[in-house]
Write a protein that holds these residues in place. Structure first.
Motif, PDB file in Angstrom:
ATOM      1  N   ALA A  15     -11.440   2.466   8.128  1.00  0.00           N
ATOM      2  CA  ALA A  15     -11.259   3.069   9.450  1.00  0.00           C
ATOM      3  C   ALA A  15     -11.435   2.052  10.576  1.00  0.00           C
ATOM      4  CB  ALA A  15     -12.219   4.240   9.639  1.00  0.00           C
ATOM      5  N   THR A  16     -12.298   1.089  10.401  1.00  0.00           N
ATOM      6  CA  THR A  16     -12.556   0.102  11.451  1.00  0.00           C
ATOM      7  C   THR A  16     -11.971  -1.269  11.125  1.00  0.00           C
ATOM      8  OG1 THR A  16     -14.700  -0.424  10.480  1.00  0.00           O
ATOM      9  CG2 THR A  16     -14.665   1.285  12.185  1.00  0.00           C
ATOM     10  N   ALA A  17     -11.215  -1.358  10.045  1.00  0.00           N
ATOM     11  CA  ALA A  17     -10.627  -2.647   9.658  1.00  0.00           C
ATOM     12  C   ALA A  17      -9.471  -3.001  10.596  1.00  0.00           C
ATOM     13  CB  ALA A  17     -10.128  -2.591   8.220  1.00  0.00           C
ATOM     14  N   ALA A  18      -9.350  -4.274  10.880  1.00  0.00           N
ATOM     15  CA  ALA A  18      -8.269  -4.750  11.743  1.00  0.00           C
ATOM     16  C   ALA A  18      -6.927  -4.647  11.020  1.00  0.00           C
ATOM     17  CB  ALA A  18      -8.534  -6.196  12.134  1.00  0.00           C
ATOM     18  N   PRO A  19      -5.847  -4.380  11.760  1.00  0.00           N
ATOM     19  CA  PRO A  19      -4.530  -4.378  11.136  1.00  0.00           C
ATOM     20  C   PRO A  19      -4.266  -5.712  10.437  1.00  0.00           C
ATOM     21  CG  PRO A  19      -4.394  -3.446  13.324  1.00  0.00           C
ATOM     22  CD  PRO A  19      -5.785  -4.023  13.181  1.00  0.00           C
ATOM     23  N   GLY A  20      -3.675  -5.631   9.263  1.00  0.00           N
ATOM     24  CA  GLY A  20      -3.396  -6.827   8.480  1.00  0.00           C
ATOM     25  C   GLY A  20      -4.480  -7.190   7.495  1.00  0.00           C
ATOM     26  N   THR A  21      -5.611  -6.506   7.562  1.00  0.00           N
ATOM     27  CA  THR A  21      -6.685  -6.747   6.605  1.00  0.00           C
ATOM     28  C   THR A  21      -6.186  -6.432   5.200  1.00  0.00           C
ATOM     29  OG1 THR A  21      -8.375  -6.175   8.224  1.00  0.00           O
ATOM     30  CG2 THR A  21      -9.010  -6.024   5.904  1.00  0.00           C
ATOM     31  N   ILE A  22      -6.485  -7.295   4.256  1.00  0.00           N
ATOM     32  CA  ILE A  22      -6.115  -7.053   2.868  1.00  0.00           C
ATOM     33  C   ILE A  22      -7.310  -6.431   2.161  1.00  0.00           C
ATOM     34  CG2 ILE A  22      -5.339  -8.053   0.687  1.00  0.00           C
ATOM     35  CD1 ILE A  22      -3.302  -8.288   2.970  1.00  0.00           C
ATOM     36  N   VAL A  23      -7.086  -5.296   1.532  1.00  0.00           N
ATOM     37  CA  VAL A  23      -8.143  -4.564   0.837  1.00  0.00           C
ATOM     38  C   VAL A  23      -7.873  -4.646  -0.661  1.00  0.00           C
ATOM     39  CG1 VAL A  23      -9.197  -2.300   0.529  1.00  0.00           C
ATOM     40  CG2 VAL A  23      -8.373  -2.992   2.781  1.00  0.00           C
ATOM     41  N   HIS A  24      -8.878  -5.054  -1.419  1.00  0.00           N
ATOM     42  CA  HIS A  24      -8.782  -5.064  -2.878  1.00  0.00           C
ATOM     43  C   HIS A  24      -9.539  -3.856  -3.388  1.00  0.00           C
ATOM     44  CE1 HIS A  24      -7.184  -9.166  -3.360  1.00  0.00           C
ATOM     45  NE2 HIS A  24      -7.731  -9.309  -2.165  1.00  0.00           N
ATOM     46  N   VAL A  25      -8.889  -3.046  -4.183  1.00  0.00           N
ATOM     47  CA  VAL A  25      -9.483  -1.824  -4.716  1.00  0.00           C
ATOM     48  C   VAL A  25      -9.627  -1.992  -6.223  1.00  0.00           C
ATOM     49  CG1 VAL A  25      -9.170   0.655  -5.032  1.00  0.00           C
ATOM     50  CG2 VAL A  25      -8.401  -0.436  -2.913  1.00  0.00           C
ATOM     51  N   ILE A  26     -10.841  -1.827  -6.708  1.00  0.00           N
ATOM     52  CA  ILE A  26     -11.105  -1.842  -8.143  1.00  0.00           C
ATOM     53  C   ILE A  26     -11.417  -0.405  -8.540  1.00  0.00           C
ATOM     54  CG2 ILE A  26     -12.513  -2.762 -10.008  1.00  0.00           C
ATOM     55  CD1 ILE A  26     -10.928  -4.887  -8.491  1.00  0.00           C
ATOM     56  N   ALA A  27     -10.604   0.148  -9.437  1.00  0.00           N
ATOM     57  CA  ALA A  27     -10.745   1.556  -9.790  1.00  0.00           C
ATOM     58  C   ALA A  27     -10.759   1.740 -11.297  1.00  0.00           C
ATOM     59  CB  ALA A  27      -9.598   2.352  -9.189  1.00  0.00           C
ATOM     60  N   THR A  28     -11.512   2.725 -11.744  1.00  0.00           N
ATOM     61  CA  THR A  28     -11.538   3.057 -13.172  1.00  0.00           C
ATOM     62  C   THR A  28     -10.614   4.222 -13.500  1.00  0.00           C
ATOM     63  OG1 THR A  28     -13.456   4.480 -12.816  1.00  0.00           O
ATOM     64  CG2 THR A  28     -13.897   2.205 -13.484  1.00  0.00           C
ATOM     65  N   ASP A  29     -10.159   4.938 -12.495  1.00  0.00           N
ATOM     66  CA  ASP A  29      -9.258   6.071 -12.710  1.00  0.00           C
ATOM     67  C   ASP A  29      -7.873   5.540 -13.064  1.00  0.00           C
ATOM     68  OD1 ASP A  29      -7.488   8.220 -12.496  1.00  0.00           O
ATOM     69  OD2 ASP A  29      -8.618   9.136 -10.866  1.00  0.00           O
ATOM     70  N   PRO A  30      -7.331   5.912 -14.208  1.00  0.00           N
ATOM     71  CA  PRO A  30      -6.014   5.407 -14.597  1.00  0.00           C
ATOM     72  C   PRO A  30      -4.889   5.853 -13.662  1.00  0.00           C
ATOM     73  CG  PRO A  30      -6.798   7.045 -16.175  1.00  0.00           C
ATOM     74  CD  PRO A  30      -7.919   6.791 -15.215  1.00  0.00           C
ATOM     75  N   ALA A  31      -5.120   6.859 -12.850  1.00  0.00           N
ATOM     76  CA  ALA A  31      -4.100   7.318 -11.908  1.00  0.00           C
ATOM     77  C   ALA A  31      -4.093   6.511 -10.612  1.00  0.00           C
ATOM     78  CB  ALA A  31      -4.305   8.793 -11.587  1.00  0.00           C
ATOM     79  N   ARG A  60      -3.987  -3.943  -4.466  1.00  0.00           N
ATOM     80  CA  ARG A  60      -4.199  -4.432  -3.110  1.00  0.00           C
ATOM     81  C   ARG A  60      -3.383  -3.606  -2.123  1.00  0.00           C
ATOM     82  NH1 ARG A  60      -2.060 -10.193  -3.395  1.00  0.00           N
ATOM     83  NH2 ARG A  60      -0.521  -9.082  -4.613  1.00  0.00           N
ATOM     84  N   ALA A  61      -3.916  -3.494  -0.910  1.00  0.00           N
ATOM     85  CA  ALA A  61      -3.191  -2.817   0.157  1.00  0.00           C
ATOM     86  C   ALA A  61      -3.486  -3.532   1.455  1.00  0.00           C
ATOM     87  CB  ALA A  61      -3.618  -1.360   0.270  1.00  0.00           C
ATOM     88  N   ALA A  62      -2.519  -3.568   2.353  1.00  0.00           N
ATOM     89  CA  ALA A  62      -2.725  -4.130   3.685  1.00  0.00           C
ATOM     90  C   ALA A  62      -2.989  -2.968   4.635  1.00  0.00           C
ATOM     91  CB  ALA A  62      -1.503  -4.912   4.146  1.00  0.00           C
ATOM     92  N   VAL A  63      -4.003  -3.099   5.447  1.00  0.00           N
ATOM     93  CA  VAL A  63      -4.405  -2.039   6.357  1.00  0.00           C
ATOM     94  C   VAL A  63      -3.573  -2.074   7.631  1.00  0.00           C
ATOM     95  CG1 VAL A  63      -6.320  -1.205   7.773  1.00  0.00           C
ATOM     96  CG2 VAL A  63      -6.745  -2.055   5.474  1.00  0.00           C
ATOM     97  N   GLY A  64      -3.147  -0.906   8.072  1.00  0.00           N
ATOM     98  CA  GLY A  64      -2.550  -0.747   9.376  1.00  0.00           C
ATOM     99  C   GLY A  64      -1.147  -1.305   9.537  1.00  0.00           C
ATOM    100  N   ARG A  65      -0.415  -1.444   8.472  1.00  0.00           N
ATOM    101  CA  ARG A  65       0.970  -1.880   8.553  1.00  0.00           C
ATOM    102  C   ARG A  65       1.847  -0.803   7.954  1.00  0.00           C
ATOM    103  NH1 ARG A  65       0.855  -8.184   6.737  1.00  0.00           N
ATOM    104  NH2 ARG A  65      -0.376  -8.926   8.471  1.00  0.00           N
ATOM    105  N   ARG A  66       3.039  -0.698   8.426  1.00  0.00           N
ATOM    106  CA  ARG A  66       3.971   0.287   7.876  1.00  0.00           C
ATOM    107  C   ARG A  66       4.369  -0.119   6.471  1.00  0.00           C
ATOM    108  NH1 ARG A  66       3.215   4.686   9.435  1.00  0.00           N
ATOM    109  NH2 ARG A  66       5.143   5.297   8.469  1.00  0.00           N
ATOM    110  N   CYS A  67       4.547   0.852   5.619  1.00  0.00           N
ATOM    111  CA  CYS A  67       4.952   0.589   4.242  1.00  0.00           C
ATOM    112  C   CYS A  67       6.385   0.083   4.192  1.00  0.00           C
ATOM    113  CB  CYS A  67       4.862   1.864   3.405  1.00  0.00           C
ATOM    114  SG  CYS A  67       3.203   2.438   3.161  1.00  0.00           S
ATOM    115  N   ALA A  68       6.616  -0.795   3.249  1.00  0.00           N
ATOM    116  CA  ALA A  68       7.990  -1.233   2.994  1.00  0.00           C
ATOM    117  C   ALA A  68       8.740  -0.098   2.322  1.00  0.00           C
ATOM    118  CB  ALA A  68       7.980  -2.466   2.098  1.00  0.00           C
ATOM    119  N   SER A  69       9.986   0.048   2.615  1.00  0.00           N
ATOM    120  CA  SER A  69      10.792   1.135   2.028  1.00  0.00           C
ATOM    121  C   SER A  69      11.072   0.872   0.576  1.00  0.00           C
ATOM    122  CB  SER A  69      12.089   1.280   2.781  1.00  0.00           C
ATOM    123  OG  SER A  69      11.817   1.619   4.120  1.00  0.00           O
TER     124      SER A  69
END
Length: 69
Positions: A15-31, A60-69
């Motif tokens: 919520a407070t991350a600057a646009p363009g911030t790269i977020v790495h998500v480590i998840a155990t849920d296979p979905a 990985r996801a970039a924060v605050g940028r529009r998704c590529a089509s």
């Protein structure tokens, strides 16, 4: 962690991350690798794909940028 919980936690943490911030998500849920791209698309973030250097399901996801089509 269930993917719904993961996405709610992710939303709160970026919520407070600057646009363009790269977020790495480590998840155990296979979905998570399926749900995160959809979530990014719905919320205006860019899904950057798998983070191959992690042994677990890392994505990985970039924060605050529009998704590529």
């Amino acid at each position: 962690m269930l993917c719904v919980t993961l996405l709610l936690n992710l939303r709160a943490r970026i919520a407070t991350a600057a646009p363009g911030t790269i977020v790495h998500v480590i998840a155990t849920d296979p979905a998570a690798p399926l749900d995160l791209p959809a979530w990014c698309h719905m919320t205006g973030h860019t899904y950057l794909g798998p983070a191959p250097r992690y042994r677990t399901a890392g994505v990985r996801a970039a924060v605050g940028r529009r998704c590529a089509s």
